[in-house]
Motif scaffolding. Sequence first.
Motif, PDB file in Angstrom:
ATOM      1  N   UNK A  46       0.814  -1.217   0.000  1.00 27.23           N
ATOM      2  CA  UNK A  46       0.000   0.000   0.000  1.00 27.23           C
ATOM      3  C   UNK A  46       0.850   1.271   0.000  1.00 27.23           C
ATOM      4  N   UNK A  47       2.073   1.191   0.458  1.00 22.61           N
ATOM      5  CA  UNK A  47       2.953   2.364   0.526  1.00 22.61           C
ATOM      6  C   UNK A  47       3.430   2.737  -0.876  1.00 22.61           C
ATOM      7  N   UNK A  48       3.205   4.000  -1.262  1.00 24.05           N
ATOM      8  CA  UNK A  48       3.512   4.438  -2.627  1.00 24.05           C
ATOM      9  C   UNK A  48       5.002   4.317  -2.945  1.00 24.05           C
ATOM     10  N   UNK A  49       5.853   4.719  -2.013  1.00 23.99           N
ATOM     11  CA  UNK A  49       7.297   4.672  -2.265  1.00 23.99           C
ATOM     12  C   UNK A  49       7.788   3.240  -2.418  1.00 23.99           C
ATOM     13  N   UNK A  50       7.264   2.350  -1.577  1.00 27.63           N
ATOM     14  CA  UNK A  50       7.676   0.941  -1.665  1.00 27.63           C
ATOM     15  C   UNK A  50       7.139   0.309  -2.945  1.00 27.63           C
ATOM     16  N   UNK A  51       5.929   0.703  -3.350  1.00 27.15           N
ATOM     17  CA  UNK A  51       5.382   0.194  -4.608  1.00 27.15           C
ATOM     18  C   UNK A  51       6.289   0.571  -5.775  1.00 27.15           C
ATOM     19  N   UNK A  52       6.712   1.828  -5.809  1.00 27.74           N
ATOM     20  CA  UNK A  52       7.576   2.292  -6.901  1.00 27.74           C
ATOM     21  C   UNK A  52       8.898   1.538  -6.907  1.00 27.74           C
ATOM     22  N   UNK A  53       9.474   1.332  -5.728  1.00 26.45           N
ATOM     23  CA  UNK A  53      10.768   0.658  -5.655  1.00 26.45           C
ATOM     24  C   UNK A  53      10.645  -0.828  -6.024  1.00 26.45           C
ATOM     25  N   UNK A  54       9.594  -1.489  -5.517  1.00 30.61           N
ATOM     26  CA  UNK A  54       9.400  -2.899  -5.858  1.00 30.61           C
ATOM     27  C   UNK A  54       9.088  -3.073  -7.341  1.00 30.61           C
ATOM     28  N   UNK A  55       8.315  -2.147  -7.894  1.00 30.24           N
ATOM     29  CA  UNK A  55       8.010  -2.211  -9.328  1.00 30.24           C
ATOM     30  C   UNK A  55       9.291  -2.073 -10.151  1.00 30.24           C
ATOM     31  N   UNK A  56      10.180  -1.196  -9.722  1.00 30.56           N
ATOM     32  CA  UNK A  56      11.447  -1.027 -10.432  1.00 30.56           C
ATOM     33  C   UNK A  56      12.287  -2.302 -10.357  1.00 30.56           C
ATOM     34  N   UNK A  57      12.294  -2.948  -9.186  1.00 29.61           N
ATOM     35  CA  UNK A  57      13.061  -4.190  -9.018  1.00 29.61           C
ATOM     36  C   UNK A  57      12.493  -5.295  -9.908  1.00 29.61           C
ATOM     37  N   UNK A  58      11.169  -5.424  -9.912  1.00 30.29           N
ATOM     38  CA  UNK A  58      10.545  -6.451 -10.750  1.00 30.29           C
ATOM     39  C   UNK A  58      10.830  -6.188 -12.223  1.00 30.29           C
ATOM     40  N   UNK A  59      10.778  -4.915 -12.602  1.00 27.95           N
ATOM     41  CA  UNK A  59      11.061  -4.566 -14.000  1.00 27.95           C
ATOM     42  C   UNK A  59      12.493  -4.949 -14.366  1.00 27.95           C
ATOM     43  N   UNK A  60      13.441  -4.593 -13.519  1.00 26.54           N
ATOM     44  CA  UNK A  60      14.846  -4.893 -13.806  1.00 26.54           C
ATOM     45  C   UNK A  60      15.106  -6.399 -13.832  1.00 26.54           C
ATOM     46  N   UNK A  61      14.418  -7.149 -12.961  1.00 27.19           N
ATOM     47  CA  UNK A  61      14.686  -8.581 -12.848  1.00 27.19           C
ATOM     48  C   UNK A  61      13.990  -9.419 -13.916  1.00 27.19           C
ATOM     49  N   UNK A  62      12.780  -8.994 -14.352  1.00 25.88           N
ATOM     50  CA  UNK A  62      11.983  -9.887 -15.203  1.00 25.88           C
ATOM     51  C   UNK A  62      11.473  -9.264 -16.503  1.00 25.88           C
ATOM     52  N   UNK A  63      11.458  -7.932 -16.609  1.00 24.47           N
ATOM     53  CA  UNK A  63      10.924  -7.289 -17.815  1.00 24.47           C
ATOM     54  C   UNK A  63      12.042  -6.788 -18.723  1.00 24.47           C
ATOM     55  N   UNK A  64      13.087  -6.266 -18.150  1.00 26.48           N
ATOM     56  CA  UNK A  64      14.187  -5.696 -18.932  1.00 26.48           C
ATOM     57  C   UNK A  64      14.800  -6.740 -19.860  1.00 26.48           C
ATOM     58  N   UNK A  65      15.077  -6.326 -21.095  1.00 25.45           N
ATOM     59  CA  UNK A  65      15.697  -7.238 -22.055  1.00 25.45           C
ATOM     60  C   UNK A  65      17.148  -7.519 -21.692  1.00 25.45           C
ATOM     61  N   UNK A  66      17.705  -6.764 -20.754  1.00 25.19           N
ATOM     62  CA  UNK A  66      19.083  -6.986 -20.320  1.00 25.19           C
ATOM     63  C   UNK A  66      19.185  -7.997 -19.188  1.00 25.19           C
ATOM     64  N   UNK A  67      18.043  -8.404 -18.638  1.00 28.59           N
ATOM     65  CA  UNK A  67      18.059  -9.315 -17.504  1.00 28.59           C
ATOM     66  C   UNK A  67      18.196 -10.768 -17.959  1.00 28.59           C
ATOM     67  N   UNK A  68      19.014 -11.555 -17.281  1.00 28.01           N
ATOM     68  CA  UNK A  68      19.102 -12.984 -17.609  1.00 28.01           C
ATOM     69  C   UNK A  68      17.837 -13.753 -17.223  1.00 28.01           C
ATOM     70  N   UNK A  69      16.961 -13.129 -16.415  1.00 19.93           N
ATOM     71  CA  UNK A  69      15.713 -13.777 -15.992  1.00 19.93           C
ATOM     72  C   UNK A  69      14.494 -13.168 -16.695  1.00 19.93           C
ATOM     73  N   UNK A  70      14.705 -12.569 -17.840  1.00 20.52           N
ATOM     74  CA  UNK A  70      13.607 -11.933 -18.570  1.00 20.52           C
ATOM     75  C   UNK A  70      12.532 -12.948 -18.935  1.00 20.52           C
TER      76      UNK A  70
END
Length: 241
Positions: A155-179
């Motif tokens: 529910x915390x806006x700042x934590x949502x933004x940070x977790x969303x960034x982590x998920x993006x880097x780990x699983x959405x980014x084409x540079x991630x080995x776990x894409x």
Amino acid sequence: MRTADGGEPAGAFPPAGGVDGGLPMGSERMEMRKRQMPVAQDAPGAAPGQPGAGSRGSNACCFCWCCCCSCSCLTVRNQEDQRPTIASHELRADLPTWEESPAPTLEEVNAWAQSFDKLMVTPAGRNAFREFLRTEFSEENMLFWMACEELKKEANKNIIEEKARIIYEDYISILSPKEVSLDSRVREVINRNMVEPSQHIFDDAQLQIYTLMHRDSYPRFMNSAVYKDLLQSLSEKSIEA
């Protein structure tokens, strides 16, 4: 060399004692060297008031030649760079990688064969399915799905933004080995919404990965040694009891 009349030539150098009893030649050279030393210490083209190469001003900033560690702007920048790194490390550790669950019963394992939804609804089913995905080198699909479920609880806006960034880097980014495998439409929507992410930013992507696991991985799981060995083990225990 002398002239025909025994005199000195017009361009001859003065004797070592100098002209008119001045300083000796060696002393002149030392004096000239001393006068040149302050000029050599200043960097060529230095702006007025700017410390030269031979000194470090107390108010040095990150644009000074030395880039000294006492520079105040560098200190502030370093502190700002460290804060999100620490936060990201802590939040990444909060994302689930394994779920604690009791051992599944024979009835539960039999229910997994009825539908993919019944497999995914229990922690024991997700753990068993994830173990199978690891053998197929597609464990990132389950990890992404679990991370999205965790993000929805925030529910915390700042934590949502940070977790969303982590998920993006780990699983959405084409540079991630776990894409994970997503179509271009879903990726474009995520990229637009990353400017101000919500806890539901990955809903479309999560559904797409859920469907992929259902259609592609689930049938193979049901015929795998992971599932059959577990089912056989629980059946034998049931007969012994």
